[in-house]
Write an enzyme that holds these catalytic residues in place. Sequence first.
Site, PDB file in Angstrom:
ATOM      1  CB  CYS A   7      -1.003  -0.020   1.149  1.00 48.77           C
ATOM      2  SG  CYS A   7      -0.311   0.126   2.799  1.00 48.77           S
ATOM      3  CB  CYS A  42      -3.081   1.636  -2.496  1.00 49.78           C
ATOM      4  SG  CYS A  42      -1.778   1.011  -3.568  1.00 49.78           S
ATOM      5  CB  CYS A  50       3.726  -1.219  -6.989  1.00 48.29           C
ATOM      6  SG  CYS A  50       4.424  -2.642  -6.151  1.00 48.29           S
TER       7      CYS A  50
END
Length: 148
Positions: A8, A82, A90
């Site tokens: 996240c 998220c 990411c």
Amino acid sequence: MLHVLFVCEHNSARSQMAEAFLQRLGAEEFAAESCGLEAGTINPLVVEVMAEEGYDLSEKTTRAAFDLLKQGRSYDVVITVCSQKASEQCPLFPGRALRLNWPFDDPSRLEGDREARLAQIRIIRDQIRKQVAAFIDEYKEKGLSMFL
């Protein structure tokens, strides 16, 4: 055993909850870890609502995804918890990791007094537990074919 990473934004709430649920509910099939796009500070309200369910997150620390990447870590499954927009930040971990996005509300952005935020975090907690349980069930049903 499949290695799963939950990501996240700050590793302060959603990814910590998902990691805890998978570690307990899927302990025989999965090794779970969590991190954030940046390391933050664990949310004390999340610690409180997880303790209600018998999960002790009080000593947990947060980690950054890029630190794990620099260590050469690889995962079978990387799950961002998220928003889709945040998940696109990411890093790509080496290997053939299945990438999933489970967008849950961010507890750090909740409004209201303490009790209202606790109530909303309980809802998020329960949603995460339900999603983790469904993931475990899918793996038990499909096995490695879920990667195809």
